[in-house]
Design a protein around this motif. Sequence first.
Motif, PDB file in Angstrom:
ATOM      1  N   ILE A   1       0.840  -1.188   0.000  1.00  0.00           N
ATOM      2  CA  ILE A   1       0.000   0.000   0.000  1.00  0.00           C
ATOM      3  C   ILE A   1       0.878   1.242   0.000  1.00  0.00           C
ATOM      4  CG2 ILE A   1      -1.668   1.310   1.330  1.00  0.00           C
ATOM      5  CD1 ILE A   1      -2.867  -1.323   2.243  1.00  0.00           C
ATOM      6  N   VAL A   2       1.940   1.227   0.778  1.00  0.00           N
ATOM      7  CA  VAL A   2       2.825   2.389   0.842  1.00  0.00           C
ATOM      8  C   VAL A   2       3.436   2.657  -0.524  1.00  0.00           C
ATOM      9  CG1 VAL A   2       4.963   3.280   1.853  1.00  0.00           C
ATOM     10  CG2 VAL A   2       3.317   2.110   3.278  1.00  0.00           C
ATOM     11  N   PHE A   3       3.899   1.616  -1.200  1.00  0.00           N
ATOM     12  CA  PHE A   3       4.521   1.810  -2.502  1.00  0.00           C
ATOM     13  C   PHE A   3       3.505   2.331  -3.517  1.00  0.00           C
ATOM     14  CE2 PHE A   3       5.979   0.463  -6.682  1.00  0.00           C
ATOM     15  CZ  PHE A   3       7.235   1.056  -6.690  1.00  0.00           C
ATOM     16  N   ASP A   4       2.274   1.813  -3.481  1.00  0.00           N
ATOM     17  CA  ASP A   4       1.243   2.278  -4.410  1.00  0.00           C
ATOM     18  C   ASP A   4       0.905   3.746  -4.196  1.00  0.00           C
ATOM     19  OD1 ASP A   4       1.080  -0.157  -5.625  1.00  0.00           O
ATOM     20  OD2 ASP A   4      -0.655  -0.828  -4.464  1.00  0.00           O
ATOM     21  N   LEU A   5       0.894   4.177  -2.958  1.00  0.00           N
ATOM     22  CA  LEU A   5       0.518   5.560  -2.672  1.00  0.00           C
ATOM     23  C   LEU A   5       1.635   6.557  -2.946  1.00  0.00           C
ATOM     24  CD1 LEU A   5      -1.481   5.127   0.641  1.00  0.00           C
ATOM     25  CD2 LEU A   5      -2.395   5.587  -1.628  1.00  0.00           C
ATOM     26  N   PHE A   6       2.886   6.156  -2.735  1.00  0.00           N
ATOM     27  CA  PHE A   6       3.995   7.098  -2.812  1.00  0.00           C
ATOM     28  C   PHE A   6       5.040   6.682  -3.849  1.00  0.00           C
ATOM     29  CE2 PHE A   6       2.436   7.200   1.586  1.00  0.00           C
ATOM     30  CZ  PHE A   6       2.035   8.518   1.653  1.00  0.00           C
ATOM     31  N   SER A   7       4.623   6.127  -4.951  1.00  0.00           N
ATOM     32  CA  SER A   7       5.589   5.623  -5.921  1.00  0.00           C
ATOM     33  C   SER A   7       6.093   6.676  -6.904  1.00  0.00           C
ATOM     34  CB  SER A   7       4.984   4.446  -6.679  1.00  0.00           C
ATOM     35  OG  SER A   7       3.845   4.880  -7.388  1.00  0.00           O
ATOM     36  N   GLN A   8       5.881   7.953  -6.639  1.00  0.00           N
ATOM     37  CA  GLN A   8       6.350   8.993  -7.552  1.00  0.00           C
ATOM     38  C   GLN A   8       7.870   9.057  -7.586  1.00  0.00           C
ATOM     39  OE1 GLN A   8       4.153   9.714  -5.070  1.00  0.00           O
ATOM     40  NE2 GLN A   8       2.245   9.989  -6.178  1.00  0.00           N
ATOM     41  N   GLU A  63      11.740   7.565  -5.531  1.00  0.00           N
ATOM     42  CA  GLU A  63      12.365   6.634  -4.587  1.00  0.00           C
ATOM     43  C   GLU A  63      12.535   7.261  -3.206  1.00  0.00           C
ATOM     44  OE1 GLU A  63      13.424   3.405  -4.633  1.00  0.00           O
ATOM     45  OE2 GLU A  63      12.286   3.239  -6.496  1.00  0.00           O
ATOM     46  N   ALA A  64      12.830   8.551  -3.154  1.00  0.00           N
ATOM     47  CA  ALA A  64      13.032   9.222  -1.869  1.00  0.00           C
ATOM     48  C   ALA A  64      11.744   9.224  -1.047  1.00  0.00           C
ATOM     49  CB  ALA A  64      13.517  10.649  -2.084  1.00  0.00           C
ATOM     50  N   ALA A  92       8.387   7.017   3.299  1.00  0.00           N
ATOM     51  CA  ALA A  92       7.118   6.420   3.716  1.00  0.00           C
ATOM     52  C   ALA A  92       7.347   5.061   4.369  1.00  0.00           C
ATOM     53  CB  ALA A  92       6.186   6.292   2.515  1.00  0.00           C
ATOM     54  N   GLN A  93       8.225   4.240   3.812  1.00  0.00           N
ATOM     55  CA  GLN A  93       8.506   2.936   4.405  1.00  0.00           C
ATOM     56  C   GLN A  93       9.183   3.078   5.758  1.00  0.00           C
ATOM     57  OE1 GLN A  93      10.659   0.990   1.260  1.00  0.00           O
ATOM     58  NE2 GLN A  93       8.810   0.035   0.449  1.00  0.00           N
ATOM     59  N   SER A  94      10.047   4.081   5.890  1.00  0.00           N
ATOM     60  CA  SER A  94      10.688   4.336   7.175  1.00  0.00           C
ATOM     61  C   SER A  94       9.661   4.746   8.227  1.00  0.00           C
ATOM     62  CB  SER A  94      11.742   5.426   7.012  1.00  0.00           C
ATOM     63  OG  SER A  94      12.288   5.769   8.253  1.00  0.00           O
ATOM     64  N   THR A  95       8.701   5.560   7.833  1.00  0.00           N
ATOM     65  CA  THR A  95       7.651   5.988   8.757  1.00  0.00           C
ATOM     66  C   THR A  95       6.794   4.800   9.184  1.00  0.00           C
ATOM     67  OG1 THR A  95       7.600   8.157   7.712  1.00  0.00           O
ATOM     68  CG2 THR A  95       5.693   7.544   9.035  1.00  0.00           C
ATOM     69  N   VAL A  96       6.447   3.939   8.254  1.00  0.00           N
ATOM     70  CA  VAL A  96       5.652   2.760   8.580  1.00  0.00           C
ATOM     71  C   VAL A  96       6.426   1.843   9.527  1.00  0.00           C
ATOM     72  CG1 VAL A  96       4.663   0.639   7.615  1.00  0.00           C
ATOM     73  CG2 VAL A  96       4.238   2.824   6.507  1.00  0.00           C
ATOM     74  N   LEU A  97       7.710   1.629   9.248  1.00  0.00           N
ATOM     75  CA  LEU A  97       8.527   0.789  10.118  1.00  0.00           C
ATOM     76  C   LEU A  97       8.628   1.379  11.524  1.00  0.00           C
ATOM     77  CD1 LEU A  97      10.322  -1.690  10.411  1.00  0.00           C
ATOM     78  CD2 LEU A  97      12.235  -0.297   9.644  1.00  0.00           C
ATOM     79  N   SER A  98       8.791   2.685  11.615  1.00  0.00           N
ATOM     80  CA  SER A  98       8.850   3.345  12.921  1.00  0.00           C
ATOM     81  C   SER A  98       7.543   3.182  13.680  1.00  0.00           C
ATOM     82  CB  SER A  98       9.160   4.829  12.756  1.00  0.00           C
ATOM     83  OG  SER A  98      10.416   5.010  12.170  1.00  0.00           O
ATOM     84  N   SER A  99       6.419   3.329  12.985  1.00  0.00           N
ATOM     85  CA  SER A  99       5.133   3.181  13.675  1.00  0.00           C
ATOM     86  C   SER A  99       4.925   1.745  14.147  1.00  0.00           C
ATOM     87  CB  SER A  99       3.984   3.634  12.776  1.00  0.00           C
ATOM     88  OG  SER A  99       3.847   2.778  11.679  1.00  0.00           O
ATOM     89  N   PHE A 100       5.381   0.757  13.363  1.00  0.00           N
ATOM     90  CA  PHE A 100       5.302  -0.630  13.809  1.00  0.00           C
ATOM     91  C   PHE A 100       6.165  -0.856  15.053  1.00  0.00           C
ATOM     92  CE2 PHE A 100       4.255  -2.488   9.373  1.00  0.00           C
ATOM     93  CZ  PHE A 100       2.920  -2.161   9.542  1.00  0.00           C
ATOM     94  N   THR A 101       7.354  -0.278  15.071  1.00  0.00           N
ATOM     95  CA  THR A 101       8.258  -0.445  16.207  1.00  0.00           C
ATOM     96  C   THR A 101       7.672   0.167  17.472  1.00  0.00           C
ATOM     97  OG1 THR A 101      10.144  -0.402  14.702  1.00  0.00           O
ATOM     98  CG2 THR A 101      10.594  -0.011  17.032  1.00  0.00           C
TER      99      THR A 101
END
Length: 99
Positions: A1-8, A10-11, A16-25
């Motif tokens: 889902i993150v890649f689909d929403l923010f695939s414009q 690589e940065a 976005a993936q870093s934010t998701v990982l942080s929220s999971f942690t």
Amino acid sequence: IVFDLFSQSEAIVSQAQSTVLSSFTVSMALSATGGGLIYDLADWKGMCVLHLCCAGGQLILMASQPALRQSFRTFLRGADAKEDKDEEIHVLPDQATSI
């Protein structure tokens, strides 16, 4: 889902993936403390209510994502139907054969 929403770019995907990982942690770290408090205060019935509330909220949030809804629509229609439709579009009338 993150890649689909923010695939414009690589940065943006990386951020976005870093934010998701942080929220999971953070959620994993807080779950033990919160779960312990709920268990001490309300026993297993409280844990069940907390779990149902969290799972219901997560279901609502996930169902509101356009990427998930599109994936679900594709699943219901079937990937084969989509591929067949794409193949029909590319066939020219003079290429059609009859049996």
